[in-house]
Every structure is written in C-alpha cells, then in structure tokens.
Write a protein that holds these residues in place. Structure first.
Motif, PDB file in Angstrom:
ATOM      1  N   GLN A   9      -1.057  78.549 -31.450  1.00  0.00           N
ATOM      2  CA  GLN A   9      -2.255  79.389 -31.530  1.00  0.00           C
ATOM      3  C   GLN A   9      -3.440  78.614 -32.145  1.00  0.00           C
ATOM      4  O   GLN A   9      -4.596  78.990 -31.982  1.00  0.00           O
ATOM      5  CB  GLN A   9      -1.981  80.665 -32.344  1.00  0.00           C
ATOM      6  CG  GLN A   9      -2.085  80.475 -33.831  1.00  0.00           C
ATOM      7  CD  GLN A   9      -1.433  81.570 -34.646  1.00  0.00           C
ATOM      8  OE1 GLN A   9      -0.216  81.612 -34.796  1.00  0.00           O
ATOM      9  NE2 GLN A   9      -2.266  82.447 -35.175  1.00  0.00           N
ATOM     10  N   TYR A  10      -3.127  77.531 -32.869  1.00  0.00           N
ATOM     11  CA  TYR A  10      -4.188  76.748 -33.520  1.00  0.00           C
ATOM     12  C   TYR A  10      -4.639  75.546 -32.692  1.00  0.00           C
ATOM     13  O   TYR A  10      -5.360  74.688 -33.182  1.00  0.00           O
ATOM     14  CB  TYR A  10      -3.707  76.258 -34.898  1.00  0.00           C
ATOM     15  CG  TYR A  10      -3.674  77.367 -35.914  1.00  0.00           C
ATOM     16  CD1 TYR A  10      -4.858  77.884 -36.437  1.00  0.00           C
ATOM     17  CD2 TYR A  10      -2.468  77.904 -36.335  1.00  0.00           C
ATOM     18  CE1 TYR A  10      -4.836  78.915 -37.361  1.00  0.00           C
ATOM     19  CE2 TYR A  10      -2.434  78.945 -37.264  1.00  0.00           C
ATOM     20  CZ  TYR A  10      -3.627  79.439 -37.770  1.00  0.00           C
ATOM     21  OH  TYR A  10      -3.611  80.451 -38.685  1.00  0.00           O
ATOM     22  N   GLU A  11      -4.197  75.472 -31.432  1.00  0.00           N
ATOM     23  CA  GLU A  11      -4.473  74.249 -30.661  1.00  0.00           C
ATOM     24  C   GLU A  11      -5.973  73.920 -30.602  1.00  0.00           C
ATOM     25  O   GLU A  11      -6.376  72.791 -30.875  1.00  0.00           O
ATOM     26  CB  GLU A  11      -3.897  74.332 -29.242  1.00  0.00           C
ATOM     27  CG  GLU A  11      -4.182  73.028 -28.480  1.00  0.00           C
ATOM     28  CD  GLU A  11      -3.508  72.934 -27.141  1.00  0.00           C
ATOM     29  OE1 GLU A  11      -3.128  73.981 -26.578  1.00  0.00           O
ATOM     30  OE2 GLU A  11      -3.361  71.791 -26.658  1.00  0.00           O
ATOM     31  N   ASP A  12      -6.807  74.894 -30.235  1.00  0.00           N
ATOM     32  CA  ASP A  12      -8.234  74.600 -30.089  1.00  0.00           C
ATOM     33  C   ASP A  12      -8.849  74.149 -31.417  1.00  0.00           C
ATOM     34  O   ASP A  12      -9.602  73.167 -31.481  1.00  0.00           O
ATOM     35  CB  ASP A  12      -8.965  75.836 -29.538  1.00  0.00           C
ATOM     36  CG  ASP A  12     -10.391  75.486 -29.183  1.00  0.00           C
ATOM     37  OD1 ASP A  12     -10.587  74.591 -28.341  1.00  0.00           O
ATOM     38  OD2 ASP A  12     -11.313  76.070 -29.786  1.00  0.00           O
ATOM     39  N   SER A  13      -8.481  74.833 -32.476  1.00  0.00           N
ATOM     40  CA  SER A  13      -9.002  74.498 -33.802  1.00  0.00           C
ATOM     41  C   SER A  13      -8.500  73.108 -34.235  1.00  0.00           C
ATOM     42  O   SER A  13      -9.238  72.318 -34.843  1.00  0.00           O
ATOM     43  CB  SER A  13      -8.532  75.588 -34.768  1.00  0.00           C
ATOM     44  OG  SER A  13      -9.247  75.568 -35.947  1.00  0.00           O
ATOM     45  N   TRP A  14      -7.240  72.800 -33.895  1.00  0.00           N
ATOM     46  CA  TRP A  14      -6.654  71.476 -34.176  1.00  0.00           C
ATOM     47  C   TRP A  14      -7.481  70.407 -33.474  1.00  0.00           C
ATOM     48  O   TRP A  14      -7.843  69.377 -34.064  1.00  0.00           O
ATOM     49  CB  TRP A  14      -5.203  71.461 -33.674  1.00  0.00           C
ATOM     50  CG  TRP A  14      -4.379  70.271 -34.061  1.00  0.00           C
ATOM     51  CD1 TRP A  14      -3.456  70.213 -35.064  1.00  0.00           C
ATOM     52  CD2 TRP A  14      -4.360  68.967 -33.434  1.00  0.00           C
ATOM     53  NE1 TRP A  14      -2.876  68.950 -35.110  1.00  0.00           N
ATOM     54  CE2 TRP A  14      -3.426  68.181 -34.114  1.00  0.00           C
ATOM     55  CE3 TRP A  14      -5.051  68.394 -32.375  1.00  0.00           C
ATOM     56  CZ2 TRP A  14      -3.142  66.859 -33.770  1.00  0.00           C
ATOM     57  CZ3 TRP A  14      -4.792  67.061 -32.028  1.00  0.00           C
ATOM     58  CH2 TRP A  14      -3.850  66.317 -32.724  1.00  0.00           C
ATOM     59  N   ILE A  49      -5.154  75.058 -43.363  1.00  0.00           N
ATOM     60  CA  ILE A  49      -5.970  76.159 -42.860  1.00  0.00           C
ATOM     61  C   ILE A  49      -6.880  76.692 -43.967  1.00  0.00           C
ATOM     62  O   ILE A  49      -6.415  76.902 -45.095  1.00  0.00           O
ATOM     63  CB  ILE A  49      -5.056  77.331 -42.397  1.00  0.00           C
ATOM     64  CG1 ILE A  49      -4.113  76.873 -41.286  1.00  0.00           C
ATOM     65  CG2 ILE A  49      -5.880  78.538 -41.935  1.00  0.00           C
ATOM     66  CD1 ILE A  49      -4.784  76.677 -39.953  1.00  0.00           C
ATOM     67  N   GLU A  50      -8.140  76.879 -43.608  1.00  0.00           N
ATOM     68  CA  GLU A  50      -9.086  77.514 -44.531  1.00  0.00           C
ATOM     69  C   GLU A  50      -9.922  78.503 -43.706  1.00  0.00           C
ATOM     70  O   GLU A  50     -10.479  78.111 -42.661  1.00  0.00           O
ATOM     71  CB  GLU A  50      -9.977  76.421 -45.162  1.00  0.00           C
ATOM     72  CG  GLU A  50     -11.074  76.933 -46.019  1.00  0.00           C
ATOM     73  CD  GLU A  50     -10.787  76.836 -47.513  1.00  0.00           C
ATOM     74  OE1 GLU A  50      -9.804  76.214 -47.933  1.00  0.00           O
ATOM     75  OE2 GLU A  50     -11.590  77.415 -48.265  1.00  0.00           O
ATOM     76  N   ASP A  51      -9.993  79.739 -44.146  1.00  0.00           N
ATOM     77  CA  ASP A  51     -10.730  80.791 -43.417  1.00  0.00           C
ATOM     78  C   ASP A  51     -10.364  80.841 -41.936  1.00  0.00           C
ATOM     79  O   ASP A  51     -11.242  80.963 -41.066  1.00  0.00           O
ATOM     80  CB  ASP A  51     -12.252  80.586 -43.553  1.00  0.00           C
ATOM     81  CG  ASP A  51     -12.694  80.720 -45.005  1.00  0.00           C
ATOM     82  OD1 ASP A  51     -12.016  81.456 -45.754  1.00  0.00           O
ATOM     83  OD2 ASP A  51     -13.688  80.066 -45.383  1.00  0.00           O
ATOM     84  N   GLY A  52      -9.092  80.655 -41.634  1.00  0.00           N
ATOM     85  CA  GLY A  52      -8.611  80.792 -40.255  1.00  0.00           C
ATOM     86  C   GLY A  52      -8.848  79.584 -39.367  1.00  0.00           C
ATOM     87  O   GLY A  52      -8.483  79.609 -38.196  1.00  0.00           O
ATOM     88  N   ILE A  53      -9.466  78.517 -39.896  1.00  0.00           N
ATOM     89  CA  ILE A  53      -9.641  77.339 -39.031  1.00  0.00           C
ATOM     90  C   ILE A  53      -8.882  76.133 -39.591  1.00  0.00           C
ATOM     91  O   ILE A  53      -8.614  76.039 -40.798  1.00  0.00           O
ATOM     92  CB  ILE A  53     -11.124  76.965 -38.771  1.00  0.00           C
ATOM     93  CG1 ILE A  53     -11.780  76.443 -40.038  1.00  0.00           C
ATOM     94  CG2 ILE A  53     -11.914  78.095 -38.139  1.00  0.00           C
ATOM     95  CD1 ILE A  53     -12.955  75.540 -39.759  1.00  0.00           C
TER      96      ILE A  53
END
Ligand SMILES: CC(C)(COP(=O)(O)OP(=O)(O)OC[C@H]1O[C@@H](n2cnc3c(N)ncnc32)[C@H](O)[C@@H]1OP(=O)(O)O)[C@@H](O)C(=O)NCCC(=O)NCCS
Length: 208
Positions: A9-14, A49-53
């Motif tokens: 679920q974190y791929e884009d943010s990664w 992770i900080e504030d969801g990113i």
C-alpha cells in the motif's frame, strides 16, 4: 515517526521518497518506477512513516547457502541495496534508526556481514563511516564513449525516417550515443571520451 515492514500500500510513497532522496546525489539518474522485489530471496524491507507518508526506507537482500551474491566477505552476507531518507527529514536520525532496525532483524539470521556500494557523496559516505563500515574497494562509473567508437555519420530524412550513412557511404542504422563504463583503473580514462565520472565505493561491515 514509526518504523515498520514495507507493505505494497506504500509503494507510491516509497517511490517518491527514494526519488527525492536520490535526486540531490550523484545517483540522480538511478530511478525506480516500481518497488524492487527480491523474488524468492530473503530480504529486509523497512519503511519509516510520518503522517502517513514514507520518509525513509531500507532494503537489504540476504545470501542463503543456495545463493550467495555478496562479494566482499566470506560466509553469508546481506547486500544493503537501498537506504534513503526524504530530503525534508534528513539529518534527524531517521537513517540511523532504519539501519538499527534492520540490524536487529539480522540478529536472527545466519548473516555475518553487510556489503554495500555508493558513490562519492559526502552525506552517504559519512553515514556509512559513522555506522562503522569500512571502505574496501573503489572503482569508477565513467559516463562517455570509448575513443574510436564514435563514427562520423551524416544524417538525412527520407519519408519521415532518419537515414544515416558512414563516411564511406555505407548505411548506418544504429550508433552508440553514450555508455557507462565500470572502470577499475583510472589510467583507462585515456581511452574514453567522458563527460563525468564518479567513484564507486564498496563498503563492508562484519556484524557477527
Ligand atoms: C544517507 C542517508 C540515508 C542518511 O540518513 P539521515 O537520516 O539523513 O542520517 P542521520 O540523521 O541518521 O545521520 C547519521 C550520520 O550520517 C551523516 N550525515 C547525515 N547527514 C549528513 C549531511 N548532511 N552531511 C554530512 N554527513 C551527514 C553523519 O555522519 C550523521 O552522524 P552525526 O549526526 O553524528 O553527524 C540520507 O541522508 C539520504 O537519504 N541521503 C540521500 C540518498 C543516499 O545517498 N542514499 C544512499 C545511497 S547509496
């Protein structure tokens, strides 16, 4: 800020975190457009992770008895493939925390050392020295083209297609524009027309 295992679920943010972190370094061209997976190989993939990113990430791939790809030490090694902290969050201890969390995961494995490669950037080199890595090998990434390979060609357009010819009139349908050479001895620079080059440094740390 919390450190956890990477989940898709974190791929884009990664990807955004890695892209921005590398953007300010000599590795700016090294872009991933999907999160690398390690297939069936054991790995450690953590994110901060900080504030969801995603503000930091670390990926290591581990040797097994069946497949050893580490090179700098005997026994089984872990290859630190990527560590990156979002530029807005750098130099606040997140890199250190990610590394320590990965080290803790390695405690329960047969891995005896960690190996990694980086270029000449002061920030990364300082970071690796700070966490106890030793510089073991150095080669160079040279961007250019071997002398003698660049041909003089003439170019024309015919029916919306480029037509190129060698000096002797022979048609030419491909040329090398630029390459990256892995150079082991700087004397080789005499043989290459280059625009830039970087040291490529191999670091090693014994952990058991
Ligand atoms: C290298 C990186 C992962 C370090 O993470 P970080 O969270 O910024 O680093 P930390 O705050 O945990 O700092 C730990 C040590 O790194 C070094 N360091 C961190 N920022 C630095 C800077 N701006 N300049 C020089 N050294 C620096 C210092 O030795 C520091 O120890 P100190 O605080 O006692 O001086 C991060 O800066 C980064 O993502 N850089 C760009 C991407 C990159 O180069 N990745 C590695 C590719 S091989």
């Amino acid at each position: 800020m919390q450190i956890q295992k990477y989940t898709p679920q974190y791929e884009d943010s990664w990807l955004r975190c890695r892209l921005l972190a590398y953007f300010y370094t000599s590795l700016y061209e090294d872009v991933e457009t999907s999160k690398p997976t390690f297939y069936e190989r054991p790995s450690i993939e953590l994110i901060a992770i900080e504030d969801g990113i995603v503000v930091g990430l670390i990926d290591m791939v581990l040797d097994t008895e069946e497949l050893k790809t580490s090179f700098l030490g005997d026994g089984l090694g872990a290859f630190l493939k990527t560590i990156a902290v979002h530029p807005d969050y750098q130099s606040k201890g997140i890199g250190l925390k990610l590394y320590e969390a990965a080290l803790k995961e390695l405690e329960n494995t047969p891995i005896e050392f960690i190996e990694l490669y980086t270029r000449g950037d002061e920030q990364a080199n300082n970071f690796y020295k700070k966490i106890g890595f030793e510089l073991l090998v150095e080669s160079y990434d040279v961007f250019g083209i071997e002398k003698g390979l660049r041909d003089t060609i003439s170019i024309g357009i015919e029916s919306n297609r480029i037509k190129a010819f060698h000096e002797n009139g022979e048609p030419c349908n491909f040329v090398i524009v630029d390459g990256v050479y892995e150079v082991y001895d700087l004397e080789a620079l005499e043989k290459i027309e280059y625009e830039r080059y970087y040291p490529s440094r191999g670091y090693f740390k014994k952990i058991k």
